[in-house]
Design a protein around this motif. Structure first.
Motif, PDB file in Angstrom:
ATOM      1  N   HIS A 204       0.845  -1.192   0.000  1.00 56.93           N
ATOM      2  CA  HIS A 204       0.000   0.000   0.000  1.00 56.93           C
ATOM      3  C   HIS A 204       0.884   1.247   0.000  1.00 56.93           C
ATOM      4  CE1 HIS A 204      -3.523  -2.470   0.791  1.00 56.93           C
ATOM      5  NE2 HIS A 204      -2.873  -3.031   1.791  1.00 56.93           N
ATOM      6  N   LEU A 205       0.521   2.235  -0.806  1.00 55.71           N
ATOM      7  CA  LEU A 205       1.326   3.433  -0.946  1.00 55.71           C
ATOM      8  C   LEU A 205       1.142   4.373   0.239  1.00 55.71           C
ATOM      9  CD1 LEU A 205       0.925   4.274  -4.745  1.00 55.71           C
ATOM     10  CD2 LEU A 205       3.009   3.516  -3.564  1.00 55.71           C
ATOM     11  N   ASP A 206       2.231   4.667   0.899  1.00 53.49           N
ATOM     12  CA  ASP A 206       2.262   5.661   1.964  1.00 53.49           C
ATOM     13  C   ASP A 206       2.579   7.026   1.342  1.00 53.49           C
ATOM     14  OD1 ASP A 206       2.117   3.406   3.927  1.00 53.49           O
ATOM     15  OD2 ASP A 206       4.092   2.977   3.083  1.00 53.49           O
ATOM     16  N   LEU A 207       2.712   8.051   2.173  1.00 57.78           N
ATOM     17  CA  LEU A 207       2.832   9.402   1.648  1.00 57.78           C
ATOM     18  C   LEU A 207       3.802  10.220   2.489  1.00 57.78           C
ATOM     19  CD1 LEU A 207       1.735  11.648  -0.307  1.00 57.78           C
ATOM     20  CD2 LEU A 207      -0.054  12.058   1.398  1.00 57.78           C
ATOM     21  N   PHE A 208       4.777  10.835   1.820  1.00 55.78           N
ATOM     22  CA  PHE A 208       5.700  11.766   2.474  1.00 55.78           C
ATOM     23  C   PHE A 208       5.427  13.162   1.940  1.00 55.78           C
ATOM     24  CE2 PHE A 208       9.480  14.270   3.053  1.00 55.78           C
ATOM     25  CZ  PHE A 208      10.047  13.820   4.243  1.00 55.78           C
ATOM     26  N   VAL A 209       5.365  14.155   2.841  1.00 58.54           N
ATOM     27  CA  VAL A 209       5.124  15.543   2.454  1.00 58.54           C
ATOM     28  C   VAL A 209       6.189  16.425   3.098  1.00 58.54           C
ATOM     29  CG1 VAL A 209       3.505  17.470   2.460  1.00 58.54           C
ATOM     30  CG2 VAL A 209       2.643  15.126   2.295  1.00 58.54           C
ATOM     31  N   SER A 210       6.882  17.217   2.275  1.00 61.15           N
ATOM     32  CA  SER A 210       7.807  18.211   2.820  1.00 61.15           C
ATOM     33  C   SER A 210       7.057  19.526   3.018  1.00 61.15           C
ATOM     34  CB  SER A 210       9.004  18.414   1.889  1.00 61.15           C
ATOM     35  OG  SER A 210       8.616  19.039   0.679  1.00 61.15           O
ATOM     36  N   ASN A 211       7.543  20.323   3.955  1.00 60.95           N
ATOM     37  CA  ASN A 211       6.966  21.641   4.194  1.00 60.95           C
ATOM     38  C   ASN A 211       8.074  22.682   4.133  1.00 60.95           C
ATOM     39  OD1 ASN A 211       3.895  21.514   5.188  1.00 60.95           O
ATOM     40  ND2 ASN A 211       4.946  19.635   5.775  1.00 60.95           N
ATOM     41  N   TYR A 212       7.767  23.793   3.495  1.00 59.08           N
ATOM     42  CA  TYR A 212       8.795  24.790   3.170  1.00 59.08           C
ATOM     43  C   TYR A 212       9.192  25.605   4.397  1.00 59.08           C
ATOM     44  CZ  TYR A 212      11.151  28.317   0.251  1.00 59.08           C
ATOM     45  OH  TYR A 212      12.063  29.157  -0.332  1.00 59.08           O
ATOM     46  N   LEU A 213       8.261  26.392   4.909  1.00 63.73           N
ATOM     47  CA  LEU A 213       8.548  27.222   6.071  1.00 63.73           C
ATOM     48  C   LEU A 213       7.228  27.632   6.720  1.00 63.73           C
ATOM     49  CD1 LEU A 213       7.813  30.315   4.953  1.00 63.73           C
ATOM     50  CD2 LEU A 213      10.084  30.126   3.960  1.00 63.73           C
ATOM     51  N   GLN A 214       7.336  28.208   7.902  1.00 67.98           N
ATOM     52  CA  GLN A 214       6.151  28.719   8.595  1.00 67.98           C
ATOM     53  C   GLN A 214       5.897  30.144   8.123  1.00 67.98           C
ATOM     54  OE1 GLN A 214       6.262  27.966  12.904  1.00 67.98           O
ATOM     55  NE2 GLN A 214       7.930  26.504  12.517  1.00 67.98           N
ATOM     56  N   PHE A 215       4.721  30.350   7.565  1.00 70.50           N
ATOM     57  CA  PHE A 215       4.420  31.627   6.916  1.00 70.50           C
ATOM     58  C   PHE A 215       3.051  32.118   7.369  1.00 70.50           C
ATOM     59  CE2 PHE A 215       2.447  34.160   3.619  1.00 70.50           C
ATOM     60  CZ  PHE A 215       3.468  34.973   3.147  1.00 70.50           C
ATOM     61  N   ASP A 216       3.003  33.397   7.740  1.00 68.51           N
ATOM     62  CA  ASP A 216       1.707  34.063   7.888  1.00 68.51           C
ATOM     63  C   ASP A 216       1.901  35.528   7.542  1.00 68.51           C
ATOM     64  OD1 ASP A 216       1.656  35.840  10.517  1.00 68.51           O
ATOM     65  OD2 ASP A 216       2.768  34.000  11.007  1.00 68.51           O
ATOM     66  N   PHE A 217       0.879  36.102   6.954  1.00 67.93           N
ATOM     67  CA  PHE A 217       0.994  37.446   6.406  1.00 67.93           C
ATOM     68  C   PHE A 217       1.253  38.496   7.485  1.00 67.93           C
ATOM     69  CE2 PHE A 217      -1.427  35.267   3.054  1.00 67.93           C
ATOM     70  CZ  PHE A 217      -0.699  35.650   1.942  1.00 67.93           C
ATOM     71  N   GLU A 218       0.818  38.252   8.713  1.00 70.97           N
ATOM     72  CA  GLU A 218       0.951  39.253   9.765  1.00 70.97           C
ATOM     73  C   GLU A 218       2.386  39.403  10.258  1.00 70.97           C
ATOM     74  OE1 GLU A 218      -1.720  38.521  12.937  1.00 70.97           O
ATOM     75  OE2 GLU A 218      -3.525  38.726  11.716  1.00 70.97           O
ATOM     76  N   HIS A 219       3.191  38.349  10.128  1.00 68.39           N
ATOM     77  CA  HIS A 219       4.511  38.377  10.735  1.00 68.39           C
ATOM     78  C   HIS A 219       5.666  38.369   9.732  1.00 68.39           C
ATOM     79  CE1 HIS A 219       1.910  36.821  14.032  1.00 68.39           C
ATOM     80  NE2 HIS A 219       2.672  37.636  14.745  1.00 68.39           N
ATOM     81  N   VAL A 220       5.403  38.085   8.476  1.00 66.66           N
ATOM     82  CA  VAL A 220       6.477  38.091   7.482  1.00 66.66           C
ATOM     83  C   VAL A 220       6.803  39.539   7.116  1.00 66.66           C
ATOM     84  CG1 VAL A 220       7.114  37.459   5.133  1.00 66.66           C
ATOM     85  CG2 VAL A 220       5.891  35.832   6.564  1.00 66.66           C
ATOM     86  N   PRO A 221       8.076  39.919   7.195  1.00 63.78           N
ATOM     87  CA  PRO A 221       8.438  41.312   6.863  1.00 63.78           C
ATOM     88  C   PRO A 221       8.213  41.619   5.390  1.00 63.78           C
ATOM     89  CG  PRO A 221      10.396  39.968   7.268  1.00 63.78           C
ATOM     90  CD  PRO A 221       9.222  39.134   7.646  1.00 63.78           C
ATOM     91  N   ARG A 222       8.142  42.890   5.086  1.00 62.43           N
ATOM     92  CA  ARG A 222       7.886  43.354   3.725  1.00 62.43           C
ATOM     93  C   ARG A 222       9.197  43.550   2.971  1.00 62.43           C
ATOM     94  NH1 ARG A 222       2.803  45.331   3.047  1.00 62.43           N
ATOM     95  NH2 ARG A 222       3.282  44.927   0.859  1.00 62.43           N
ATOM     96  N   PRO A 223       9.140  43.637   1.641  1.00 63.17           N
ATOM     97  CA  PRO A 223      10.359  43.828   0.851  1.00 63.17           C
ATOM     98  C   PRO A 223      11.181  45.015   1.329  1.00 63.17           C
ATOM     99  CG  PRO A 223       8.526  43.299  -0.586  1.00 63.17           C
ATOM    100  CD  PRO A 223       7.951  43.470   0.788  1.00 63.17           C
ATOM    101  N   GLY A 224      12.496  44.776   1.406  1.00 60.22           N
ATOM    102  CA  GLY A 224      13.421  45.827   1.779  1.00 60.22           C
ATOM    103  C   GLY A 224      13.577  46.068   3.257  1.00 60.22           C
ATOM    104  N   SER A 225      12.884  45.305   4.098  1.00 64.30           N
ATOM    105  CA  SER A 225      12.872  45.595   5.537  1.00 64.30           C
ATOM    106  C   SER A 225      13.975  44.897   6.320  1.00 64.30           C
ATOM    107  CB  SER A 225      11.512  45.206   6.132  1.00 64.30           C
ATOM    108  OG  SER A 225      11.261  43.826   5.931  1.00 64.30           O
ATOM    109  N   GLY A 226      14.874  44.176   5.670  1.00 63.60           N
ATOM    110  CA  GLY A 226      15.951  43.507   6.386  1.00 63.60           C
ATOM    111  C   GLY A 226      16.921  42.866   5.419  1.00 63.60           C
TER     112      GLY A 226
END
Length: 587
Positions: A204-226
Motif C-alpha cells: 500500500h502506498l504511503d505518503l511523504f510531504v515536505s513543508n517549506y517554512l512557517q508563513f503568515d501574512f501578519e509576521h512576514v516582513p515586507r520587501p526591503g525591511s531587512g
C-alpha cells in the motif's frame, strides 16, 4: 576526488555552528555563489532532438496564475508550482494536470488547476470541471499514485493552507477525500514536495510531504525591511532565510483508504533545519527498500535512508548529497533522477539559484555520492535560477541528457539589472557518452524562447517513441514541447503493473542492458520540481535492437526479461509477465 561530504564531516562543532550562523545572516534565497566553469569547445556532433512549443494548437491556452506578474510582495508568490503527465482514464495516452496559484487581491476569473484529456490527435480537451478538479489557492506540488490499488491513478496536491487528496473514481471524475483519508491538518502549513512510496513494503502506498517554512501574512516582513529582503541592493520579497523552518511528515497507508501520521516513530518529525522543496523516493542504496530525498532551499538537503523496520535515518551529509563539493549550502529546488554514465546506479541532478552551478551527484551503487559537476562540464551554466529538471535520453542515442527550466523569483529586478531577466531560456545539456556534457543552443525554439518556468515533466504525449516536455510557466499558458526527433535511433518503453507490490509499481527499479551498457531507471511519484513524469519508463537504445531487462519490484521480487525487441511499448505485470498493452500503443 575530495568531496564536500568528507570535508564537512571533519569540521569542528565550532565551525559547524559558524556555518549555520552565517546562513542565518546571509541574504534571503540561495546560499552559494560560484564562478562559472569555462565552457569547452563544442563537439560538432549533431543533436537529433528538436523541440517546438505546440501548446496553443494543442489547446493549452489558459494561463497559470501565480502572484503578480511584475513584482512579488511575498515569497508565497514566487516559487510557483508543478504539473503532471499521467493517464487518468487508462486509455493508453498520457493526459495533463496543471496546478495553479492565485493572487493576493483575488484570483482572476477562470483561475483553477486544470486537467486536460489527450484526444490522441495532438490536441487536448479541458475536462477540469467535469472531473471535479476545479480549485483555487496557493497550490505547490503534485504527486501521483494508486493509493487504494483499484487500478486508477490518484492525485495528491500540496498547498499553502491545506493539502488535498483526490481519489480517481475510474469514470473520468475525482473525489476530494482529504478529510475521509485523515489528511486534514490542524494548523496552517506550507506543503511543498510530496511522494507516494511503500516504505514498509506492505503493498500500500504511503505518503511523504515536505513543508517549506512557517508563513503568515501578519509576521512576514515586507520587501526591503531587512538583510533577507534585499538582493543586490534591491528590495525583494523576504525569505526563506530568517523565517522559521517547516516540519516534514510521513503518513502510513492503513489499507482501508485512510492514513495515519507516523512522522515521530519513523524518525521524520525531528525539526530538521530544512526549507523542504521537491521530494523524490527511490532505492538509492539498492537494498530493496525505498529511501527519501528532499531538496532543500538554502539549507542542506536531506536523505532519509530506510532502516527496514518502519524507521528512517537522515544521512544526507554523510552520503554526499546535502551540500556542494566545497561544503556549501545551495538553493535546492528541482531534482532529476537517472543513470547518466550507464553504470546501473541512480544518480541525482539538483537545480539551484542564480550564480550557483546546478549539481550532479554520482552514485557509487551503495547510496554514497560524489559531486561530479565540474568533471562532467556542467558547471558552465550559472546565469539563471533553475527549477524543474530531468535526466532523460532526449535523442534516443542511449545516453541520458539533462534538461532544466529557468526563471526569476524577483521579476522587479530586471528593470535595474537587465542581466538578471525575469524570463530566461530552457537549458539542455547533451550527454557526450564520455563522462561529460555539452550545452546545446540549437535544439529548437521550444528551448530557446524565454519564459519564467517552474515545474516540467517528461513523457511521450503523442506515442511516437520519443520524449516530449510539458512546462509550467508563471502567469502564462504552459509550454508543450513536441520532440521532432530525426535519425534512426531505437527505443523501448516499459509500463509496470504491481500485484503484490503497489499497483502503480512506484519504487520499482529497472536495469536495461544494451550495447554492453547498463542503464538504471525507477518508477517515481514525484521528481523535477513539484511534478510527476509519465510513469512509463523510456530507454533510448541508440543502435541496439534489443535490450535485456531486470526488474526489482517493490515487493522484493526480481524478474528478468531477455532480448526484448526495440521500438515498442511493453506492459509487464508483476509475477505474470508481459501482458497486452490495453491501448498502450503508437497512433
Amino acid at each position: 576526488m575530495q568531496t564536500g561530504r568528507r570535508k564537512f564531516l571533519h569540521l569542528s562543532l565550532a565551525a559547524l555552528a559558524g556555518t549555520f550562523s552565517r546562513r542565518c545572516a546571509a541574504q534571503g534565497m540561495g546560499g552559494r555563489t560560484t564562478t562559472a566553469q569555462k565552457k569547452p569547445a563544442g563537439s560538432g556532433r549533431p543533436f537529433d532532438a528538436y523541440f517546438t512549443d505546440v501548446a496553443a494548437p494543442a489547446g493549452l491556452i489558459a494561463p497559470v496564475i501565480y502572484g503578480e506578474v511584475d513584482h512579488k510582495e511575498y515569497i508565497l508568490e514566487a516559487n510557483g508550482c508543478g504539473c503532471a503527465f499521467f493517464d487518468y482514464d487508462n486509455d493508453g495516452w498520457i493526459d495533463i494536470f496543471l496546478l495553479s496559484g492565485t493572487r493576493l487581491g483575488g484570483a482572476p476569473p477562470g483561475t483553477s488547476n486544470r486537467l486536460y484529456k489527450n484526444n490522441r490527435d495532438g490536441t487536448f480537451t479541458d475536462g477540469t470541471r467535469q472531473a471535479g478538479l476545479e480549485a483555487v489557492g496557493w497550490a505547490n506540488g503534485v504527486c501521483i499514485g494508486d493509493y487504494n490499488n483499484d487500478g486508477y491513478e490518484d492525485l495528491f496536491c500540496t498547498y499553502y493552507g491545506q493539502n488535498r487528496l483526490y481519489r480517481n473514481l475510474g469514470n473520468g471524475t475525482f473525489e476530494d477525500v482529504t478529510k475521509e483519508a485523515g489528511l486534514v491538518d490542524s494548523e496552517v502549513r506550507w506543503g511543498t514536495g510530496c511522494s507516494f512510496l511503500d516504505y514498509n513494503r506492505d503493498g500500500h502506498l504511503d505518503l511523504f510531504v515536505s513543508n517549506y517554512l512557517q508563513f503568515d501574512f501578519e509576521h512576514v516582513p515586507r520587501p526591503g525591511s531587512g538583510v533577507n529582503c534585499n538582493w543586490k541592493g534591491i528590495p525583494v520579497n523576504c525569505g526563506p532565510k530568517g523565517l522559521p523552518f517547516g516540519r516534514h511528515s510521513l503518513y502510513r497507508n492503513n489499507g482501508d483508504g485512510t492514513f495515519t501520521e507516523v512522522s515521530a516513530e519513523a524518525g521524520i518529525a525531528k525539526p530538521w533545519p530544512s526549507y523542504g522543496m521537491t521530494v523524490v523516493s527511490a532505492d538509492f542504496n539498492e537494498d530493496g527498500w525505498p529511501d527519501i530525498y528532499v531538496a532543500s532551499d538554502s539549507t542542506p538537503s536531506l536523505l532519509f535512508i530506510n532502516q527496514h523496520d518502519g524507521t528512517f535515518k537522515e544521512e544526507g551529509i554523510a552520503r554526499g548529497v546535502a551540500l556542494s563539493n566545497d561544503g556549501g549550502e545551495e538553493a535546492g529546488m528541482g531534482v532529476g533522477i537517472g543513470d547518466f554514465d550507464l553504470d546501473g546506479h541512480l544518480d541525482i541532478f539538483k537545480t539551484h539559484f542564480i550564480e550557483d552551478s546546478d549539481v550532479l551527484y554520482h552514485n557509487d551503487g551503495t547510496g554514497t555520492f560524489d559531486d561530479w559537476t565540474l568533471r562532467t562540464k556542467l558547471g558552465v551554466e550559472t546565469r539563471f535560477a533553475s527549477w524543474g529538471t530531468g535526466i532523460f535520453d532526449l535523442d534516443n542515442d542511449g545516453w541520458p541528457d539533462i534538461f532544466f527550466v529557468t526563471g526569476s523569483v524577483y521579476p522587479e529586478v530586471e528593470k535595474q539589472l537587465p542581466q538578471n531577466p525575469n524570463k530566461s531560456p530552457r537549458i539542455l545539456f547533451r550527454n557526450l557518452g564520455n563522462g561529460t556534457f555539452e550545452e546545446i543552443g540549437n535544439a529548437g525554439p521550444g528551448v530557446t524562447t524565454p519564459h519564467s518556468g517552474r515545474g516540467c515533466v517528461f513523457g511521450d504525449f503523442d506515442n511516437d517513441g520519443d520524449l516530449d516536455i510539458l512546462i509550467l510557466n508563471m502567469n502564462e499558458p504552459p509550454s508543450l514541447l513536441r520532440n521532432d526527433l530525426k535519425g534512426i535511433h531505437h527505443w523501448l518503453k516499459l509500463k509496470l503493473v504491481g500485484t503484490k507490490s503497489n499497483r502503480s509499481a512506484i519504487g520499482a527499479r529497472v536495469l536495461a542492458r544494451y550495447s554492453g551498457r547498463t542503464q538504471a531507471q525507477a518508477v517515481l511519484s514525484q521528481s523535477s520540481y513539484y511534478s510527476c513524469n509519465d510513469s512509463r519508463l523510456h530507454f533510448g537504445l541508440g543502435q541496439a535492437t534489443t535490450a535485456d531487462l531486470v526488474i526489482y519490484w517493490p515487493s522484493g521480487l526480481t524478474e528478468k526479461y531477455p532480448a526484448i525487441k526495440c521500438d515498442q511499448l511493453i506492459t509487464i505485470r508483476e509475477a505474470h509477465g508481459i501482458i497486452p498493452n490495453m491501448g498502450w500503443a503508437r497512433q
